[in-house]
Design an enzyme around this catalytic site. Structure first.
Site: not given
Length: 228
Positions: A9, A34, A36, A38, A68, A70, A140, A174
């Site tokens: 990540s 990975h 992330d 957001m 990912h 979010m 998660m 994760d």
């Protein structure tokens, strides 16, 4: 049996040297990275978006970006992430009013489709129809929104439940995953492992990546043998 994939990540990396950090992970044996994303709405934090992913894609040719998402309204960002070079687009089931339509859109843009569930969402929320349409399911093991949280053991049974239902599906975990928590995740059936600080902050990241991968391979072999 599903093969072991380690996806470090980048939330735990030095963002000032993002492409170098990604190359360092790939050199150490990571197959995916990975990313992330957001939005400050679905989760109370803002990280990176398509422009940064596009820079990484240009700077690290051939990188597999496990995105990912979010974000609220996940259907809104599919084209931007695809244009930026995203390889897998994993959205939260809690944020999607029509998950199958989002999966269709992702597939049309030639990305793999992933569906994520947060700690308070039961595994049964992922219907057979959704799981069969998706390439990957993400459980998660912390609350989405920030890195460095403590691993939530109570989420592990959801991995076992999904593995029992979908023996050949990629199942990702994760949140708080590292050498101390990999055994329970692997034994439950997860084969795609996201780890942030456990890899990026290690003196020898390649050794951590190798350990995580070997643990998953051993567990998957046991699961396959038990199913015969």
């Amino acid at each position: 049996m599903p093969r072991a994939i380690i996806s470090p990540s980048v939330l735990a990396s030095d963002f000032g040297q993002l492409t170098a950090e990604c190359k360092r992970m790939i050199k150490g044996g990571a197959e995916w990275l990975h990313m992330d994303v957001m939005d400050g709405h679905f989760v109370p934090n803002i990280t990176m978006g398509a422009p940064i992913l596009a820079c990484v894609s240009r700077g690290v040719p051939g990188i597999f970006m496990d995105c990912h998402m979010m974000v609220s309204n996940p259907e809104k960002w599919v084209d931007d992430i695809a244009d930026a070079g995203g390889s897998l687009y994993c959205f939260h089931l809690e944020a999607a009013s029509d998950p199958l339509a989002v999966i269709d859109h992702i597939r049309q843009r030639k990305m793999k489709a992933g569906v994520a569930i947060s700690p308070d969402t039961p595994s049964t929320a992922i219907t057979d129809e959704i799981a069969e349409a998706a390439d990957m399911l993400l459980v998660m093991t912390v609350y989405p929104g920030r890195g460095g949280q403590k691993f939530l053991d109570r989420c592990v049974p959801k991995v076992s439940e999904l593995r029992a239902r979908f023996p050949d599906k990629d199942i990702e975990v994760d949140g708080g995953v590292g050498p101390k928590t990999i055994d329970v995740c692997a034994d439950a059936g997860s084969n795609v492992i996201v780890a942030g600080t456990a890899i990026f902050n290690a003196p020898e990241p390649e050794k951590v990546i190798h350990l995580l991968k070997a643990t998953v391979d051993t567990a998957q072999a046991k699961i396959a043998a038990a199913a015969k």
